[in-house]
Design an enzyme around this catalytic site. Structure first.
Site, PDB file in Angstrom:
ATOM      1  CE  LYS A 152      -4.033   2.063   1.585  1.00  0.00           C
ATOM      2  NZ  LYS A 152      -5.115   2.383   0.958  1.00  0.00           N
ATOM      3  CB  CYS A 210      -4.518   7.856  -6.522  1.00  0.00           C
ATOM      4  SG  CYS A 210      -4.127   6.116  -5.577  1.00  0.00           S
ATOM      5  CE  LYS A 233      -1.844   0.848  -9.541  1.00  0.00           C
ATOM      6  NZ  LYS A 233      -2.176   0.157  -8.451  1.00  0.00           N
ATOM      7  CB  THR A 282      -8.951   3.786  -9.529  1.00  0.00           C
ATOM      8  OG1 THR A 282      -8.544   4.556  -8.988  1.00  0.00           O
ATOM      9  CG2 THR A 282      -8.908   2.617  -8.485  1.00  0.00           C
ATOM     10  CB  CYS A 342     -32.743  -9.829 -33.678  1.00  0.00           C
ATOM     11  SG  CYS A 342     -31.979  -9.779 -35.721  1.00  0.00           S
TER      12      CYS A 342
END
Lengths: 426, 442
Positions: free
Chosen positions: A45, A135, A173, A201, A352
């Site tokens: 973390k 983030c 990242k 995210t 359809c």
């Protein structure tokens, strides 16, 4: 049992399944239990300057009774003291020397601050560093996280600072909250990154409580935009991962794939589009560390069945992703309904008729069900009927051969290619 | 066959209990939402089943109830008493996927119960239209009449149901197996229907308390929804003994009394018949504590009229099925039943015949007749010119029109005995027809 050992940007791991930097990697205890369960690596973390978190942090999207198809959070980086984290990292690395322990970092955009935190993480025994430029909430207001990842020159600059003192591989990242992920990946590479991990995210408002008309997660009646992840984001992540491998400027850059990976099938897809390892978070937040058993076994069985190595799977499908203009316009398919399997629900007809090209005929069957049949002359082979059909293998998309040479839009507009006739719209 | 020590009413608890909200939504989400759905086609009242189920999934509970009750005003009853295994659930396409069909009955109950049984402050879902000055009399206050009256009230008619019993609802109130629906549950639903402006006068028998002539003077149209009568004696010796009963009377009694008062603990019972009422008599005798319950049927299992799932229920309750046996005499000790003497039957030369010297005796304390209900011909005779079938049912077309231009009919008195849901559908169709006819007269 296939050999699942892997290496991303020089970071070795007994298998490609890592825990993403998130609540499951908040403490040494969690990471050690995860390694005991079978995870190959963990990204700790994010460490940084001390922060304080709000109490209500997560919100979810449930779809037709399935929980947490999407999850968002407004949690910040670690709220534990840096020294405690570093002590635990050291302890974990000592006890689990063969697992990949990567430390995620995020500090203010200051060369010295980055040098300090990089050194501390390395001293604690990190096998690699992951720079959190992703983030989209909270930290971005303070000029960190996606505020860095959204500006290629910042990404490049900070990566350079980190590489000045880094003795272990550095992954950047990437944030998906950007119009073209390739610019961010190129900037990371230019700054000297050994690899990239993506996606972080997606910026989101997960929803409202329509009784109170308050956005969730609610913090004393208010909320904030948060980071969206979970199974629902996987297609977005797959595209972005594939773009890095397809871009000549970043092709071959090691990738740790992230974004809605819940099963070994998801992992196969990420790896086939160029990922060296994959990172998992939401599925663990939902079901716990134990899911890794199926992830490893499933991938291993798949590789054995295919007679492939993990290395052979990596990037295997990249060459099949093209620009639309290169696709063959003369390749024709048609839906065919297998009447022996049809249960007469008529869902293909509805889809359809209302949602596609009105190519399915429906009549009441004597048993009260609906008889359906495709009108080949009207079918454009869009797949929709086969997607809504609840019966596996009931609707096949079959190739309709023709005498025409393959012809793409490029061929048609620039090289005089001939198009096969297609159904006319009435 | 009831476990000793168990309070008898426990044996009568809901055999299909209500769903909690989580379970209901999970079940609703299983529904495929078929086009021209087979479940809807299988429903005599044509409820848009996928429509109401998907509304449960989205939490549109009021909308879900409206979808059901608009099609079938007795939707809350039917959720409990319909043979869903034979109708909507039997038609579910999931059978073909070797999956459990959608639990439509219980979902319907989940959707309708809050509207029908729980008083809240929300405005009523349905209301009587402003009066149009026309009046319709309905004979009987069972499902057919209620279905008809509710529809008419919403079209602005003044409706009055004349019910000879002291409580409304007919077989839906008095004849439903108690573990499917209780007496009070049925009555509460009727209270809700009354709020639509449907008037019900109980204890009013047409032909005795009010004449057909009077009805014709006071009302613009008449609907006959009287159902059927009791179970006639079968015509063997001993039927006057104490302990020989009409199974419908038996069921009505157990529904309206504390179970301890009507307990059959330690007793042996023989039920005669092969229809669904016979099954109800078997299961409920067993649940009242009877030591042994026989079902005596003169033909074989293949010919039995009762639904398969109902037969299964009776077997699970411990019912002993005695096939190919015809009662010949009820034996007594003093004035009480002591046994049922039967003779074996067999199919010979295409006919059901008794087997010589094959008599046997079932030692029982009670004999319950469930051999088919009588027709209420006395009432029909009050309507000169009303066309009646040879077997005693009223002749009516699909819209309930009879041979008389001001008289409609529906429910069991026309069909000879079907489900509650059929009666509601027939009543509703008759209401539409009455409306069309009376409008045309203006």
């Amino acid at each position: 049992m296939a050999d699942l050992r892997c290496n991303v940007a020089g970071i070795e791991s007994p298998n490609p399944f890592w825990l993403a930097s998130a609540p499951p990697t908040n403490t040494g205890d969690q990471v050690m239990r995860a390694f005991d369960a079978g995870w190959g690596g963990a990204v700790w973390k994010t460490l940084g300057e001390p922060i304080v978190n709000v109490w209500s942090r997560y919100g979810a999207v449930d779809i037709e009774g399935t929980k947490m198809m999407g999850l968002n959070n407004i949690e910040l980086i670690t709220d534990r003291p840096l020294e405690v984290n570093l002590r635990e990292i050291r302890e974990v690395k000592k006890r689990y020397p063969d697992h990949a322990l990567v430390v995620s970092l995020m500090v203010e955009s200051d060369r010295q601050a980055w040098h300090d935190i990089v050194k501390k993480a390395q001293d604690a025994g990190a096998d690699g560093l992951e720079l959190n430029f992703g983030c989209p909430h909270g930290m971005s207001e303070r000029g960190m996280g996606s505020a860095v990842g959204q500006v290629p020159q910042y990404t490049c600059q900070i990566t350079e600072w980190v590489k000045e003192v880094a003795t272990v591989p550095v992954l950047v990242k990437l944030t998906p909250n950007i119009s073209d992920i390739r610019y961010a990946a190129r900037a990371a590479k230019e700054g000297g990154a050994d690899g990239v991990s993506l996606i972080n995210t997606i910026n989101s408002i997960i929803g409202l409580d329509i009784d109170t008309l308050t956005p969730t997660p609610a913090v004393n009646g208010k909320s904030s935009h948060g980071g969206y992840c979970g199974p629902a984001v996987k297609p977005i992540a797959l595209n972005m991962v594939s773009q890095i491998g397809a871009d000549p400027q970043t092709a071959g850059l090691p990738i740790s794939g992230i974004g809605g990976i819940s099963t070994w099938r998801d992992a196969v897809e990420f790896i086939a589009l160029g990922s060296d390892t994959v990172q998992v978070c939401t599925a663990v937040m939902h079901y716990g560390f134990r899911i890794v058993e199926d992830l490893k076994e499933g991938l291993s069985n798949y590789l054995d069945q295919k007679g492939m190595t993990l290395q052979e799977l990596k990037g295997h499908s990249l060459h099949k992703i093209h620009n639309w203009k290169e696709l063959d316009l003369n390749y024709a398919v048609n839906a065919r309904i297998n009447q022996d399997k049809c249960i007469g629900c008529g869902l293909c007809y509805t889809a359809c008729e209302d949602g596609a090209h009105q190519a399915i005929q429906a009549e009441p069957r004597v048993d009260g069900r609906t008889y359906v049949e495709v009108r080949p002359q009207d079918c454009v082979g869009c797949n929709l009927c086969s997607l809504v059909c609840p019966v596996d293998g009931c609707i096949d998309m079959v190739e309709i051969p023709n005498d025409f040479e393959p012809c793409s839009w490029e061929d048609y507009t620039e090289r005089g290619g001939q198009l096969a006739p297609r159904p006319e719209h009435q | 066959m009831s476990d000793p020590g168990v309070k008898l009413w426990c044996n009568f608890s809901d055999y299909k209990p209500g769903l909690g909200s989580n379970a209901a939504v999970a079940e609703a989400n299983r529904c495929l939402n078929c086009y021209d759905a087979p479940c809807t086609r299988a429903c005599p009242t044509g409820i848009d089943v996928p429509g109401f189920i998907k509304k449960i999934a989205t939490g549109n509970m009021r909308g879900s109830a409206r979808t059901i009750l608009e099609a079938n005003i007795l939707g809350a009853s039917c959720a409990r008493v319909c043979p869903t295994e034979e109708l909507c659930e039997g038609a579910c396409v999931l059978h073909d996927l070797h999956e459990r069909p959608i639990d439509i009955g219980r979902l319907q109950r989940y959707a309708t119960d809050p509207v029908v049984y729980e008083d809240d402050d929300s405005p009523p879902l349905f209301e009587a239209a402003p009066e149009n000055g026309r009046r319709v009399a309905l004979i009987g206050a069972g499902p057919a009449s209620l279905g008809c009256a509710a529809e008419l009230a919403q079209l602005g008619y003044e409706t009055v149901c004349f019910e000879k019993a002291d409580k409304p609802g007919g077989l839906n109130t008095f004849g439903i197996a108690d573990y499917k629906m209780t007496f009070h549950t049925a009555l509460k639903e009727i209270e809700w229907i009354r709020q639509l402006g449907v008037e019900i006068r109980c204890g009013q028998q047409v032909g005795r308390d009010i004449s057909v002539e009077q009805l014709r003077q006071e009302f613009d149209a008449i609907f006959i929804g009287v159902g059927l009568g009791g179970v006639d004696p079968i015509g063997i010796d001993g039927e006057d003994l104490e302990g020989v009963r009409d199974s419908l009377e038996f069921i009505a009694e157990l529904k309206t009394h504390p179970k301890e008062e009507v307990a059959l603990s330690g007793k042996k019972v023989a039920v005669i018949g092969g229809g669904n009422t016979a099954i109800d008599a078997v299961t409920q005798s067993a649940r009242l504590g009877a030591e042994r319950v026989y079902l005596v049927y003169r033909r074989g299992p293949q010919q039995m009229g009762a639904y398969k799932h109902e037969q299964e229920l009776a077997r699970k309750d411990g019912g002993v099925f005695v096939y190919h046996s015809q009662p010949v005499e009820i034996l007594g000790r003093g004035n009480k039943v002591a046994g049922l003497k039967c003779i074996r039957t067999e199919h010979r030369k295409g006919k059901l015949q008794t087997v010589e010297d094959s008599e046997f005796v079932l030692h029982v304390d009670y004999v319950l007749r469930a051999t088919g209900q009588s027709k209420l011909t006395d009432l029909f005779e009050e309507f000169p010119g009303l066309a009646i079938e040879d077997w005693g049912t009223v002749i009516a077309d699909i819209d309930g029109r009879t041979s008389l231009k001001d008289v409609w009919a529906g429910g069991d008195c026309v069909s000879g005995g079907q489900e509650v849901v059929n009666a509601v559908a027939e009543g509703k169709r008759a209401a539409r027809s009455i409306h069309k006819t009376l409008q045309g007269e203006r």
